[in-house]
Write an enzyme that holds these catalytic residues in place. Structure first.
Site, PDB file in Angstrom:
ATOM      1  N   LEU A  88       1.032  -1.129  -0.133  1.00 27.75           N
ATOM      2  CA  LEU A  88       0.396  -0.053  -0.255  1.00 27.75           C
ATOM      3  C   LEU A  88       0.913   1.303  -0.300  1.00 27.75           C
ATOM      4  CD1 LEU A  88      -2.828  -0.891   2.849  1.00 27.75           C
ATOM      5  CD2 LEU A  88      -3.431  -0.295   0.562  1.00 27.75           C
ATOM      6  N   LYS A 120      -4.463  -1.080   9.804  1.00 23.23           N
ATOM      7  CA  LYS A 120      -4.006  -1.688   9.310  1.00 23.23           C
ATOM      8  C   LYS A 120      -3.383  -2.525  10.391  1.00 23.23           C
ATOM      9  CE  LYS A 120       0.123  -0.665   5.831  1.00 23.23           C
ATOM     10  NZ  LYS A 120       1.122  -1.270   6.957  1.00 23.23           N
ATOM     11  N   ARG A 141       2.868 -13.247   1.737  1.00 14.76           N
ATOM     12  CA  ARG A 141       2.677 -12.767   0.487  1.00 14.76           C
ATOM     13  C   ARG A 141       4.281 -13.023  -0.325  1.00 14.76           C
ATOM     14  NH1 ARG A 141       2.896  -5.986   0.610  1.00 14.76           N
ATOM     15  NH2 ARG A 141       5.041  -6.320   1.768  1.00 14.76           N
TER      16      ARG A 141
END
Ligand code: IVH
Length: 693
Positions: A88, A120, A141
């Site tokens: 982000l 977040k 990820r």
């Protein structure tokens, strides 16, 4: 709220190359096990400095530069993601948020329909792949396009069920993290194993997620923040997941039995204006310090799928979402001094004295340093720059020295040679150092604890009186209290006939306390009042507790393989004191409990709270106003219930007093019945103790 942090100015190609190397190394360490020696702020500044230099000197850009890469280019994995897992972009403050939103609206050529505003979460992104409702694979990820398979962690992550409510095929995305209590437990397990601890909850979660063959298991927590259909899936659900607003997708995720932040005080909301979004940002930021898990910002997303599609993506991040960063919970400061304290059980613990630093809304001056072995292993020195972590419920802790900031003036940390409290020798045979006198070293503190209101409740025995009794040699531990004579007491200074008789009566009365309180009074390491109650209820008699080996102790709810042997060891050490109490005629039985060797624990049928799990929060009023929280918990257990400190789906009832905060909110979300202290008092009226005179 936050200022844009400045960047590290780089003078020339050499400084640039060094900065790139430092950033690459830090990112690699951070994503591998969270042990980076520069904090998030410093990393962000460094990368911005690199970026600025690259803009001025495009000819000097190194291929290894972290700019423009997901995770700073640090990680690779071998499981491809169906849809890339992106980063982000960040904003620091309201003005930058407004600029960013204006940019999105320019791209759309119209206002954004609705914003979703959510915390977040400060953990690690994970993709959880469900096939026909079963959790089939977990992938990190990685570099965003491929990650690492961490399916071995399935079954250890709270909030990520192995089965969904529906037999659907779907990919959930969210954050894996450790709550403050999971982190404490993980640190205790690691301490017991090799004397070291984790630096912070995030790195503990990172290390734990990837660990395959640790001899101990640490629990993790998952919060979902998105769901994706399988590519090519044309089912109604898949179409829905492509078309629904983000907020509706999150409702669906929660309905599948997956944890989302909806059940927390920082639940996501939908805002129709940026002002509304900004006010939720303020609320989330304000709630942060009280949360039992870490957040490092607020994510603002376009709620509607159509808005998201029109805003699109850059190579690194979506253009329809942004992270509003909150001040760091980890910072670098100076280690000024180390002080040593002997605790109630004789354990000698080092404490760091720091140059004051603001973290998570408070000024941190002291932090825990765990133990001597930990100091030595980390190579800490006085005058070192150290990374310090503090967030929410977590006790401030020194993570590591920042070795590249050393000036040469650092000095070794003096390690005590004798007990800092009494000057006697130190038993350093274990990682946790102890005074050879053990509990005797801090006799005043341990006796004060033993006679306190929530333990033996001996009125009229203040700390100065205990000191006097110790100084005159009349007692050495609290067992000796039961053998005091009238003459001995009358012989003391400032002790008249009335106070002597009152004290003797109070001591006599203390012999009748339930086993749970007698056990708590012993101050067994690692067992507080509620654990003592569980032990007493489980074993029913002191004889049964003493006969138990580690395996039998582990049958008690909440005692794991690390704590059980400590309890056994402690009971051996405490044997002379326990024998003394038995000789004095102190009660060693828990009323209403059956020893495990006899009948299996009969459910408390007929009692008003039979098989109920009850949580109490806020200030008590009415008939319960005079009770301590421990006494209310005892009351719940007498009435057949189980007292617990946290609300979950298993909670049967929440007793919410004045100023009940997040527990009430959570109970409301989970549909747990809520009663006032007065209503509850009526339900359990027969079990409320008569007020003492
Ligand atoms: S949305 C493509 N929502 O932040 C959109 N991410 O810096 C990215 N994160 O990798 C994901 N809380 O690990 C989203 N409520 C939230 C989040 C969140 C934490 C993490 C996530 C992501 C990273 C991006």
């Amino acid at each position: 709220m936050t200022e844009t942090p400045p960047f590290t100015a780089l003078a020339d190609d050499t400084a640039y190359a060094e900065a790139v190397q430092l950033a690459v190394d830090s990112a690699a360490a951070y994503y591998a096990d969270g042990t980076s020696t520069i904090d998030d702020d410093a990393y962000d500044r460094l990368v911005r400095g690199i970026q600025a230099y690259e803009e001025e000197h495009p000819e000097s850009v190194l291929p290894s530069s972290p700019t423009g890469k997901v995770a700073g280019g640090a990680v690779v994995g071998d499981v491809p993601h169906t849809v890339p897992m992106l980063s982000l972009d960040n904003v620091f403050g309201a003005e930058q948020l407004a600029d960013w939103a204006a940019g999105v609206e320019r791209r759309l050529g119209r206002p954004v329909t609705a914003w979703s505003v959510e915390p977040k979460l400060d953990g690690l992104a994970i993709s959880a792949r469900y096939r026909h409702g079963r959790l089939a694979q977990l992938v990190t990820r990685g570099d965003g396009s491929a990650g690492e398979d961490v399916s071995h962690a399935i079954g250890t992550i709270v909030g990520l069920p192995e089965r969904l409510a529906d037999a659907v095929t779907v990919e959930l995305r969210g954050e894996v993290m450790m709550t403050a209590s999971q982190f404490e437990q993980a640190c205790a397990k690691r301490q017991a194993h090799d004397g070291t601890t984790f630096a912070n909850p995030r790195s503990a979660a990172a290390g734990t997620l990837r660990a395959q063959d640790r001899p101990y298991v640490c629990e993790l927590t998952f919060f979902g923040y998105g769901a994706l259909p399988a590519p090519g899936d044309t089912s109604d659900l898949a179409v829905g997941l492509r078309e629904w607003p983000h907020s509706k997708i999150m409702e669906w995720v929660a309905a599948q039995g997956v944890q989302t932040t909806a059940a927390t005080p920082v639940a996501g909301i939908v805002a129709t204006t940026l002002d509304e979004a900004q006010s939720r940002i303020g609320e989330i930021a304000a709630a942060r310090a009280e949360l039992p898990f870490g957040i490092d910002g607020i994510v603002i997303k376009c709620d509607l799928a159509a808005d998201q599609a029109e805003a699109g993506f850059s190579s690194r991040a979506p253009r329809w979402a942004v992270a509003y960063k909150l001040p760091a919970t980890e910072k670098i400061t100076k280690l000024l001094d180390v002080t040593w304290n002997t605790g109630r059980t004789g354990v000698i613990a080092p404490r760091a004295v720091l140059e004051p630093v603001e973290l998570d809304g408070s000024i941190v001056t002291y932090a825990t340093l765990h133990n001597v072995a930990d100091i030595t292993r980390r190579g800490l020195m006085l005058g070192d720059s150290v990374t310090v972590y503090k967030a929410g419920d977590v006790i401030p802790r020194v993570e590591a020295p920042v070795v590249h900031l050393r000036t040469g003036d650092e000095r070794p940390i003096p390690i005590p040679e004798v007990c800092p409290s009494c000057g006697d020798a130190i038993d350093s045979s274990q990682e946790r150092w102890r005074c050879v006198r053990g509990r005797g070293c801090r006799a005043i503190a341990s006796i004060t604890y033993a006679v306190g209101r929530d333990t033996l409740d001996i009125e009229g025995l203040a700390e100065n009186r205990i000191k006097q009794l110790l100084d005159t040699g009349l007692i050495a531990d609290f067992g000796d209290l039961f053998f005091l004579t009238r003459e001995q007491l009358l012989g003391l200074e400032r002790m008249g006939e009335t106070s002597t008789d009152n004290l003797l009566a109070a001591i006599e009365q203390a012999k009748t306390r339930p086993l749970s309180r007698v056990f708590a009074a012993l101050g067994v390491r690692g067992t507080g009042r509620s654990m003592s109650r569980r032990i007493a209820r489980h074993f029913a008699t002191m004889d049964a507790v003493r006969a138990a080996d580690a395996e039998a102790i582990q049958q008690v709810d909440g005692i794991g393989p690390e704590k059980a042997p400590v309890v056994v060891e402690e009971l051996i050490e405490l044997a002379p004191l326990i024998d003394k109490l038995v000789r004095a005629g102190v009660n060693m039985v828990e009323p209403g409990a059956t020893p495990p060797s006899e009948e299996p624990e009969a459910p408390a049928e007929g009692l008003p709270l039979a098989s109920m799990s009850v949580v109490v929060t806020g200030a008590m009023t009415g008939p319960l106003a005079a009770l301590t929280r421990n006494e209310v918990n005892e009351l719940i257990e007498r009435a057949g219930g189980k007292s617990s400190s946290s609300v979950s789906a298993k909670t049967s009832l929440l007793v919410a007093g004045e100023k009940a905060g997040s527990k009430r909110a959570k109970a409301e979300t989970l549909g747990v019945p809520i009663v006032s202290p007065e209503e509850f008092a009526e339900q359990v009226a027969a079990f409320i103790p008569a007020p003492s005179l």
